[in-house]
Design an enzyme around this catalytic site. Structure first.
Site, PDB file in Angstrom:
ATOM      1  CG  HIS A   1     -33.498  -5.781 -22.328  1.00 17.71           C
ATOM      2  ND1 HIS A   1     -32.622  -5.178 -21.463  1.00 17.71           N
ATOM      3  CD2 HIS A   1     -33.708  -4.879 -23.326  1.00 17.71           C
ATOM      4  CE1 HIS A   1     -32.315  -3.981 -21.913  1.00 17.71           C
ATOM      5  NE2 HIS A   1     -32.957  -3.772 -23.031  1.00 17.71           N
TER       6      HIS A   1
ATOM      7  NE  ARG B   1     -33.351 -11.930 -25.218  1.00 14.13           N
ATOM      8  CZ  ARG B   1     -32.934 -11.271 -24.132  1.00 14.13           C
ATOM      9  NH1 ARG B   1     -32.596 -10.011 -24.225  1.00 14.13           N
ATOM     10  NH2 ARG B   1     -32.863 -11.867 -22.967  1.00 14.13           N
TER      11      ARG B   1
ATOM     12  CD  GLU C   1     -28.518 -14.640 -15.650  1.00 10.62           C
ATOM     13  OE1 GLU C   1     -27.815 -14.622 -14.623  1.00 10.62           O
ATOM     14  OE2 GLU C   1     -29.762 -14.509 -15.644  1.00 10.62           O
TER      15      GLU C   1
ATOM     16  CG  ASP D   1     -26.368  -7.379 -26.129  1.00 11.09           C
ATOM     17  OD1 ASP D   1     -25.465  -6.586 -25.833  1.00 11.09           O
ATOM     18  OD2 ASP D   1     -27.475  -7.023 -26.558  1.00 11.09           O
TER      19      ASP D   1
END
Lengths: 173, 173, 173
Positions: free
Chosen positions: C50, C54, C62, C84
């Protein structure tokens, strides 16, 4: 003709709150038709709290099964009735009728007939149950089938219809 | 270019009925592409009833797995094809391919390619499966992932897209 | 005031992709606030993929539990932060607090307060969990109640709100 406002939505999507907001736009006297049956103390307490939150802006009537009769029996001056909710009513009705339940039973027929010429403005809350994965449990599968079809029939006769998502109503019609 | 109309919705939300309404707006001949495989007598009876309800306004083709081929093989005069539904087709495809299934398999690739230059108007029914709680069953989790991504890919190439709620279509695009 | 954009949707409905599209409309520097905790190698690999997708358009932070603190601690130049997702954060928070969790806990309170005067533009991804059949598991029922109410509270303070269906955003407000 008196409006019929249909409000569906997922669990905790704000449908009851939106329904109360809409009901409060009508002048008193207002009726609150509770379809939940009270089985235990925890539930009695939840119902008491809900009733307290609504204050005395609403006259509360319990109608776990005979919904159309309850709507027909409201005092003649009643301006608006909020029914919360159709899905719980349907569950009660299926349980009450047992083997004898059919989607053309008298209680459903009477509700749909009443909504075509409502004695006062009516706001109905319902639940969206059909957007998850197919349930493994056969009774759950049947219930979501029957509830989905009832939602369609009620929304079809409503003058306005909404689905609430994250607390916000989306107008369907 | 021929339109591609994507119609999703929950269980018993009126998506197939809306799809038939839209298909009937097109002149005959019309094809109905049934993706369900018939396993038993109960299902054979349901399919027979559905076919009877549609009357002879549609020519029915069964395509449990080879959907793009079925669409390509329709009589040249066919004006519109109604595919009901993508989710059942995906389940069949995953079962048919077994370990060999991938989201880039030939059958999915062929469908997406066909939708970019459709031989006739195409209406596709699909299911929303992803708005409930995360399923405990790993296969169910995988299926809703794969189905959700397929819905996105088909909706992306569609010229119109809808989601039905309580029998009412909401236009997505 | 900095906008707060709320994006909900079902599983694999395209909500994260839409959130990234919206985030990319803002000038860099951009922050990506990942709420998922990394438990195993499979997950580490998914997160790495992921992040690679991006590219270096986003600075990743985090924040499995202390979300408001993470947002407050971003470099002052940060123009937009993409969170997210809220649902995973809520699950972490409930697990972290255990018996001590309440919907009025400090972490939720801090987030809602921050969203009323956001230090940068904020895009929040969340999940619709309440449109399936009632789960048999009591913990699942509680989680969808709490998640649904959090969605309502966040959507209420957002300047824009959307629900994605089959990859397409529907504007709620």
């Amino acid at each position: 003709m008196n409006p019929v406002i249909y409000i569906s939505g997922g669990c905790r999507s704000g449908k009851s709150r939106y329904a109360e907001t809409r009901a409060n736009e009508f002048a008193a006297p207002r009726a609150y038709i509770a379809t939940a049956e009270i089985f235990d103390e925890e539930m009695r307490e939840r119902v008491r709290l809900h009733r307290e939150q609504r204050g005395n802006a609403f006259h509360t009537v319990e109608a776990p099964v005979r919904l159309a009769e309850a709507l027909r029996s409201l005092p003649a001056a009643t301006n608006v009735a909020l029914v919360d909710c159709l899905t719980v009513w349907l569950g009660n009705l299926m349980h009450h009728r047992g083997e004898d339940f059919s989607e053309d039973c008298q209680e459903i027929h009477a509700l749909l007939k009443l909504l075509q010429d409502p004695p006062c403005s009516i706001i109905l809350v319902s639940n969206e149950l059909g957007m998850g994965i197919v349930p493994e449990n056969a009774l759950a599968r049947r219930f979501r089938d029957v509830a989905g079809r009832l939602n369609q029939r009620v929304a079809a006769v409503a003058s306005e219809a909404y689905v609430t998502v994250s607390g916000i109503p989306l107008q369907l019609k």
